[in-house]
Design a protein around this motif. Structure first.
Motif, PDB file in Angstrom:
ATOM      1  N   LYS A  39      27.462 -43.559 -48.363  1.00 42.28           N
ATOM      2  CA  LYS A  39      26.947 -42.814 -49.515  1.00 42.28           C
ATOM      3  C   LYS A  39      25.882 -41.812 -49.089  1.00 42.28           C
ATOM      4  CE  LYS A  39      27.745 -46.379 -53.047  1.00 42.28           C
ATOM      5  NZ  LYS A  39      27.098 -47.369 -53.951  1.00 42.28           N
ATOM      6  N   LYS A  40      24.983 -42.249 -48.222  1.00 40.10           N
ATOM      7  CA  LYS A  40      23.899 -41.373 -47.772  1.00 40.10           C
ATOM      8  C   LYS A  40      24.426 -40.234 -46.905  1.00 40.10           C
ATOM      9  CE  LYS A  40      20.475 -45.101 -47.899  1.00 40.10           C
ATOM     10  NZ  LYS A  40      19.563 -45.960 -47.098  1.00 40.10           N
ATOM     11  N   VAL A  41      25.371 -40.551 -46.028  1.00 35.48           N
ATOM     12  CA  VAL A  41      25.942 -39.528 -45.147  1.00 35.48           C
ATOM     13  C   VAL A  41      26.743 -38.508 -45.949  1.00 35.48           C
ATOM     14  CG1 VAL A  41      27.615 -39.124 -43.297  1.00 35.48           C
ATOM     15  CG2 VAL A  41      25.977 -41.005 -43.112  1.00 35.48           C
ATOM     16  N   ILE A  42      27.533 -38.985 -46.891  1.00 36.04           N
ATOM     17  CA  ILE A  42      28.362 -38.091 -47.699  1.00 36.04           C
ATOM     18  C   ILE A  42      27.499 -37.180 -48.563  1.00 36.04           C
ATOM     19  CG2 ILE A  42      29.999 -38.057 -49.637  1.00 36.04           C
ATOM     20  CD1 ILE A  42      31.315 -40.547 -48.312  1.00 36.04           C
ATOM     21  N   THR A 139      20.540 -38.610 -34.923  1.00 36.74           N
ATOM     22  CA  THR A 139      21.636 -37.689 -34.615  1.00 36.74           C
ATOM     23  C   THR A 139      21.763 -36.607 -35.674  1.00 36.74           C
ATOM     24  OG1 THR A 139      22.828 -39.509 -33.552  1.00 36.74           O
ATOM     25  CG2 THR A 139      24.114 -37.560 -34.126  1.00 36.74           C
ATOM     26  N   LYS A 140      22.235 -35.448 -35.255  1.00 37.57           N
ATOM     27  CA  LYS A 140      22.538 -34.362 -36.185  1.00 37.57           C
ATOM     28  C   LYS A 140      24.056 -34.244 -36.340  1.00 37.57           C
ATOM     29  CE  LYS A 140      18.453 -31.619 -34.970  1.00 37.57           C
ATOM     30  NZ  LYS A 140      17.729 -31.904 -36.212  1.00 37.57           N
ATOM     31  N   PHE A 141      24.480 -33.761 -37.476  1.00 33.67           N
ATOM     32  CA  PHE A 141      25.902 -33.502 -37.689  1.00 33.67           C
ATOM     33  C   PHE A 141      26.381 -32.424 -36.721  1.00 33.67           C
ATOM     34  CE2 PHE A 141      24.611 -35.082 -41.889  1.00 33.67           C
ATOM     35  CZ  PHE A 141      25.623 -35.993 -42.162  1.00 33.67           C
ATOM     36  N   ASP A 142      27.623 -32.536 -36.278  1.00 37.23           N
ATOM     37  CA  ASP A 142      28.258 -31.451 -35.533  1.00 37.23           C
ATOM     38  C   ASP A 142      28.709 -30.401 -36.541  1.00 37.23           C
ATOM     39  OD1 ASP A 142      28.022 -32.743 -33.046  1.00 37.23           O
ATOM     40  OD2 ASP A 142      29.861 -33.881 -33.395  1.00 37.23           O
ATOM     41  N   LEU A 143      28.359 -29.144 -36.297  1.00 36.53           N
ATOM     42  CA  LEU A 143      28.724 -28.062 -37.214  1.00 36.53           C
ATOM     43  C   LEU A 143      29.402 -26.948 -36.439  1.00 36.53           C
ATOM     44  CD1 LEU A 143      28.561 -26.851 -40.100  1.00 36.53           C
ATOM     45  CD2 LEU A 143      26.377 -25.825 -39.424  1.00 36.53           C
ATOM     46  N   ASP A 144      30.521 -26.497 -36.965  1.00 37.06           N
ATOM     47  CA  ASP A 144      31.258 -25.404 -36.330  1.00 37.06           C
ATOM     48  C   ASP A 144      31.799 -24.491 -37.427  1.00 37.06           C
ATOM     49  OD1 ASP A 144      32.363 -23.845 -34.378  1.00 37.06           O
ATOM     50  OD2 ASP A 144      33.986 -25.227 -33.863  1.00 37.06           O
ATOM     51  N   ALA A 145      31.979 -23.224 -37.094  1.00 36.05           N
ATOM     52  CA  ALA A 145      32.531 -22.258 -38.046  1.00 36.05           C
ATOM     53  C   ALA A 145      33.243 -21.164 -37.267  1.00 36.05           C
ATOM     54  CB  ALA A 145      31.426 -21.661 -38.920  1.00 36.05           C
ATOM     55  N   GLY A 146      34.222 -20.565 -37.897  1.00 35.39           N
ATOM     56  CA  GLY A 146      34.972 -19.501 -37.239  1.00 35.39           C
ATOM     57  C   GLY A 146      36.084 -19.013 -38.142  1.00 35.39           C
ATOM     58  N   PHE A 158      35.123 -23.783 -41.670  1.00 35.85           N
ATOM     59  CA  PHE A 158      33.966 -24.483 -41.107  1.00 35.85           C
ATOM     60  C   PHE A 158      34.257 -25.978 -41.103  1.00 35.85           C
ATOM     61  CE2 PHE A 158      33.079 -25.441 -45.487  1.00 35.85           C
ATOM     62  CZ  PHE A 158      32.356 -26.628 -45.455  1.00 35.85           C
ATOM     63  N   GLU A 159      33.481 -26.709 -40.321  1.00 39.59           N
ATOM     64  CA  GLU A 159      33.618 -28.162 -40.293  1.00 39.59           C
ATOM     65  C   GLU A 159      32.287 -28.789 -39.891  1.00 39.59           C
ATOM     66  OE1 GLU A 159      37.200 -30.674 -38.766  1.00 39.59           O
ATOM     67  OE2 GLU A 159      35.814 -30.519 -37.071  1.00 39.59           O
ATOM     68  N   ALA A 160      31.857 -29.786 -40.660  1.00 39.64           N
ATOM     69  CA  ALA A 160      30.676 -30.584 -40.323  1.00 39.64           C
ATOM     70  C   ALA A 160      31.132 -32.033 -40.246  1.00 39.64           C
ATOM     71  CB  ALA A 160      29.587 -30.419 -41.381  1.00 39.64           C
ATOM     72  N   LYS A 161      30.737 -32.731 -39.195  1.00 33.75           N
ATOM     73  CA  LYS A 161      31.240 -34.094 -39.032  1.00 33.75           C
ATOM     74  C   LYS A 161      30.276 -34.954 -38.224  1.00 33.75           C
ATOM     75  CE  LYS A 161      33.945 -33.112 -34.832  1.00 33.75           C
ATOM     76  NZ  LYS A 161      35.293 -33.090 -34.224  1.00 33.75           N
ATOM     77  N   VAL A 162      30.484 -36.277 -38.333  1.00 38.56           N
ATOM     78  CA  VAL A 162      29.756 -37.249 -37.527  1.00 38.56           C
ATOM     79  C   VAL A 162      30.681 -38.436 -37.296  1.00 38.56           C
ATOM     80  CG1 VAL A 162      28.722 -38.375 -39.551  1.00 38.56           C
ATOM     81  CG2 VAL A 162      27.658 -38.641 -37.311  1.00 38.56           C
ATOM     82  N   SER A 163      30.621 -39.003 -36.112  1.00 39.56           N
ATOM     83  CA  SER A 163      31.473 -40.140 -35.768  1.00 39.56           C
ATOM     84  C   SER A 163      31.060 -41.386 -36.546  1.00 39.56           C
ATOM     85  CB  SER A 163      31.383 -40.419 -34.266  1.00 39.56           C
ATOM     86  OG  SER A 163      32.021 -41.641 -33.940  1.00 39.56           O
ATOM     87  N   LYS A 164      32.038 -42.184 -36.918  1.00 39.49           N
ATOM     88  CA  LYS A 164      31.750 -43.463 -37.568  1.00 39.49           C
ATOM     89  C   LYS A 164      30.962 -44.386 -36.637  1.00 39.49           C
ATOM     90  CE  LYS A 164      35.684 -43.564 -40.783  1.00 39.49           C
ATOM     91  NZ  LYS A 164      36.943 -44.247 -41.141  1.00 39.49           N
ATOM     92  N   ASP A 165      31.133 -44.224 -35.320  1.00 40.27           N
ATOM     93  CA  ASP A 165      30.359 -45.019 -34.362  1.00 40.27           C
ATOM     94  C   ASP A 165      28.862 -44.819 -34.576  1.00 40.27           C
ATOM     95  OD1 ASP A 165      32.363 -46.325 -32.828  1.00 40.27           O
ATOM     96  OD2 ASP A 165      32.815 -44.448 -31.812  1.00 40.27           O
ATOM     97  N   TYR A 192      35.932 -39.943 -38.116  1.00 42.32           N
ATOM     98  CA  TYR A 192      34.745 -39.198 -38.523  1.00 42.32           C
ATOM     99  C   TYR A 192      34.567 -39.195 -40.039  1.00 42.32           C
ATOM    100  CZ  TYR A 192      35.026 -37.213 -33.798  1.00 42.32           C
ATOM    101  OH  TYR A 192      35.081 -37.043 -32.439  1.00 42.32           O
ATOM    102  N   LEU A 193      33.332 -39.031 -40.465  1.00 40.38           N
ATOM    103  CA  LEU A 193      33.044 -38.593 -41.825  1.00 40.38           C
ATOM    104  C   LEU A 193      32.842 -37.093 -41.710  1.00 40.38           C
ATOM    105  CD1 LEU A 193      31.858 -41.672 -41.748  1.00 40.38           C
ATOM    106  CD2 LEU A 193      30.865 -41.003 -43.928  1.00 40.38           C
ATOM    107  N   LYS A 194      33.575 -36.324 -42.500  1.00 45.61           N
ATOM    108  CA  LYS A 194      33.505 -34.884 -42.307  1.00 45.61           C
ATOM    109  C   LYS A 194      33.792 -34.121 -43.589  1.00 45.61           C
ATOM    110  CE  LYS A 194      38.318 -34.007 -40.973  1.00 45.61           C
ATOM    111  NZ  LYS A 194      39.189 -33.298 -40.011  1.00 45.61           N
ATOM    112  N   VAL A 195      33.416 -32.846 -43.562  1.00 45.12           N
ATOM    113  CA  VAL A 195      33.751 -31.926 -44.636  1.00 45.12           C
ATOM    114  C   VAL A 195      34.225 -30.634 -43.989  1.00 45.12           C
ATOM    115  CG1 VAL A 195      31.407 -30.971 -44.836  1.00 45.12           C
ATOM    116  CG2 VAL A 195      32.961 -30.876 -46.794  1.00 45.12           C
TER     117      VAL A 195
END
Length: 217
Positions: A39-42, A139-146, A158-165, A192-195
């Motif tokens: 919930k917090k990550v989302i 940790t910070k979210f991984d963020l990419d765009a293009g 774009f994509e923002a994600k973090v591993s479930k680990d 991953y949890l991602k958007v």
């Protein structure tokens, strides 16, 4: 001898009882902790999505750098507009047919009424300044765009994600492994949890609707 056997049997019974209890309650406690963390990550991923969509509306494209995205939010403004439909005589066409009126031109006019702060429109307070931080971790979210080329047309992605680990760190490792393999309508699919996505034109998150409010849907 009999008392020793009785004690051993008693200890074995306690051990087996613990194993049975743990096999039942372990997944229950895991799921409870998982739901709270998800919930917090989302919530953070939703903030990132809101920032990216605002950037696309105001600037165009998406932004793959958190510092730049925060700077944008600090100063950016939405234009509040009003649409008006208008109709007027097509003078040239009417003249060509030798009539005063009969042909008309329809146009849509967009009037800018005012401007409003993007950050004030999207966020309560300044939580956008920490949207890059994964809750409960360092940790910070991984963020990419293009851009993505699809059938000869380029689309901004774009994509923002973090591993479930990372999110589930400290919980049962076997259950984490199982969670990373989830493929379910009611689950968060994948590792991953991602958007968003860098591989398809998609700005949605990979979580089920149970994590969304009526406002999100």
């Amino acid at each position: 001898m009999a008392p020793i056997v009785s004690i051993l049997l008693f200890l074995v019974a306690i051990f087996l009882g613990y194993k049975v209890y743990n096999s039942i309650m372990g997944p229950v406690e895991f799921n409870k902790a998982k739901e709270e963390r998800y919930k917090k990550v989302i919530a953070k991923l939703k903030d990132i999505k809101a920032a990216e969509l605002a950037y696309q509306e105001v600037v165009g494209g998406f932004n793959g750098d958190f510092d730049s995205l925060v700077q944008f939010l600090d100063t950016a403004q939405f234009a509040i507009t009003q649409r008006r439909d208008t109709v007027y005589d097509d003078v040239e066409k009417n003249k060509a047919y030798g009539i005063d009126e009969g042909y008309y031109i329809e146009e849509v006019l967009i009037d800018t009424l005012r401007f409003t702060s993007v950050k004030d429109s999207l966020y309560a307070g300044d939580r956008y300044k920490t949207m890059m931080n994964v809750p409960g971790t360092d940790t910070k979210f991984d963020l990419d765009a293009g851009t993505l080329d699809k059938d000869g047309t380029k689309y901004a992605v774009f994509e923002a994600k973090v591993s479930k680990d990372v999110v589930l760190q400290g919980l049962n490792k076997d259950l984490i492994t199982q969670e990373k393999m989830v493929q379910s309508v009611d689950g968060v699919n994948g590792e991953y949890l991602k958007v968003g996505s860098m591989n398809e034109v998609n700005t949605s998150g990979n979580w089920p609707k149970l994590y969304d409010t009526a406002k999100d849907q």
